[in-house]
Structure formats: structure tokens, C-alpha cells
Design an enzyme around this catalytic site. Structure first.
Site, PDB file in Angstrom:
ATOM      1  CB  CYS A  70      -0.899  -0.010   1.232  1.00 32.11           C
ATOM      2  SG  CYS A  70      -1.862   1.494   1.496  1.00 32.11           S
ATOM      3  CB  CYS A 177      -3.201   3.855  -5.874  1.00 33.65           C
ATOM      4  SG  CYS A 177      -4.334   2.909  -4.811  1.00 33.65           S
TER       5      CYS A 177
END
Length: 261
Positions: A70, A177
């Protein structure tokens, strides 16, 4: 060997699949946080607390390395997790692939969450690695959330909206992302302009997986037997892959090459 990966949701699938391809014999531990997701809207202290809980749940399974799958958690919690877990468990963060993207020339677009777009963190990476290259920061409203829930209509709408914000002359897109890597080909199709060179996409999954192996002194062995097991932790509780994960090739790969428990 055993490699753990953590995230609030299924954004870790891209790196997980990359590890599985490099070492199909590695046992995998996926630590997600359905009780606390999404992390991006939380305060800094709360995000670090949630990330620490998820990391420690994975660490209890004694992995050889832990990947933070992440970007947001890497930015805010990497230092904390390294302090708590290293040197016993190497912790590998996920950084947008701005450096290799800029090395290819440009113009470059960085697709990222609205919170990351324009942030001091991302601007610092651009300044450090993309000097002299034209870089457009593109906020992708709702895309990570749509990918998390495998909401096809919402994914298509969010990709189209971000593509409309992407300059026509862009030749390279950084997927800033980890969720975006799960819909990379849809992004490519939306951004590719007629008459332009083939669009180049830069994700982080492959580099992160390779770095994890380097940190523990292992080499890729994609030809190894697919004997690696899969353990899924949901806010610390043992469970199974969330149903939306199986909507993506990466989730299907994990189910296809993981031995039955």
C-alpha cells in the site's frame, strides 16, 4: 520461505501475485484490515495504529519478510513498522515507480489517490527523480474504492474521469496506488491516444516482490513447484480472500496455484 503482505484491502494482490510468480513455492500470509479500511481517510495516528495491528498479526506467523502492499501505509507507517519489526523481519515498502518512468523520457502522468496527488511526499519524489521531465499529477477520484469492491461501472467511470484529466501527449503513466495495477489494461486503453507511441505503464509490484527476495537472500525460481500455501488474516482473524479479489486475474492466480488446505 514465508512472505507476508499487508494492506487495508485487496490492493496487495498485485504484489502478492508477483511474489507467487517469482516463487510459487513460497508460503504467503496476507494481512488485511476490513474492520478499519479505508486507511486513506484516517488521521495519521489512527492509520499508523491500524497498520501496526495488521503488521503484528502477520508477524505472529513468523514470515521471513513483510511487504507493505500500500502506498499510503508506506508513506506514513514504514518507519514505525521497521522500528518495531526489524531486523528480525525485513519490511519492504511500496513507492510509486516515478524514477524508472522518468528515466524513459516523458511526458509522464502519475495517477494517484486525491490525497496523494499534490502531496509533499509525491512532489518530493518528482523533484528527486523526475527533474527535467514533464510530469502531470492526476487525481483518481473513487478509483481505489471502486477496484476494492470490484464495481465495474464505478471502475469504468473513475478510469474515464482520470483519463480525461491526463494530457494528450503523455507517453508514460505511473500507477501510484497499488489498487490501480489490478485494472492496468483498462487504464492503458483509456489513456492511449491514436497516433501516439504505445503507452508505457509503471507499477510497483514486480520491483517490490524482487526486493523482498533480495532482502532475505533468495533468488527467483519461477520454475519451482507450486507448493506454497496461502493464509489470509482479516483484521487479525484467519479467513479467506474477499470475494472481490476473485474478480481480478491476480486473485484468480492465487486460487489456481495455491494447494488446497
Amino acid at each position: 520461505m514465508k512472505i507476508a503482505l499487508m494492506d487495508s484491502g485487496i490492493g496487495l494482490l498485485a504484489a502478492t501475485a508477483a511474489v507467487r510468480r517469482l516463487r510459487p513455492d513460497a508460503d504467503l500470509v496476507l494481512s488485511l484490515d476490513p474492520d478499519g479500511m479505508p486507511w486513506g481517510v484516517r488521521t495519521l495516528d489512527d492509520l499508523i495504529q491500524r497498520a501496526t495491528h495488521v503488521a503484528e498479526a502477520a508477524a505472529a506467523h513468523r514470515p521471513d519478510a513483510l511487504i507493505i502492499g500500500c502506498n499510503t501505509a508506506t508513506v506514513h507507517a514504514l518507519a514505525t513498522l521497521r522500528t518495531r519489526l526489524e531486523p528480525g523481519i525485513p519490511v519492504i515498502g511500496t513507492v510509486p515507480a516515478i524514477k524508472p518512468a522518468a528515466a524513459g523520457g516523458g511526458p509522464v502522468a502519475i495517477w494517484a489517490t486525491p490525497a496523494t496527488t499534490g502531496s509533499t511526499y509525491q512532489r518530493g519524489l518528482i523533484e528527486e527523480f523526475a527533474g527535467g521531465v514533464s510530469v502531470a499529477e492526476v487525481p483518481c477520484y473513487g478509483l481505489a474504492e471502486a477496484v476494492e469492491h470490484a464495481d465495474e461501472d464505478a471502475i469504468n467511470a473513475a478510469v474515464a474521469a482520470a483519463a480525461a484529466l491526463t494530457p494528450d501527449d503523455v507517453t508514460t503513466v505511473v500507477l501510484g496506488c497499488t489498487h490501480y495495477e489490478l485494472v492496468a489494461e483498462r487504464i492503458r486503453a483509456a489513456v492511449q491516444r491514436p497516433g501516439n507511441p504505445p503507452l508505457v505503464l509503471h507499477g510497483s509490484a514486480g520491483a517490490v516482490a524482487a526486493q523482498a527476495l533480495r532482502r532475505i537472500g533468495e533468488l527467483p525460481a519461477p520454475e519451482a513447484d507450486a507448493t506454497g500455501t496461502l493464509t489470509v488474516l482479516l483484521s487479525g482473524r484467519e479467513g479467506s480472500l474477499p470475494a472481490p479479489a476473485l474478480a481480478y486475474d491476480e486473485g484468480k492466480l492465487l486460487r489456481a496455484v495455491t494447494p488446497a488446505s
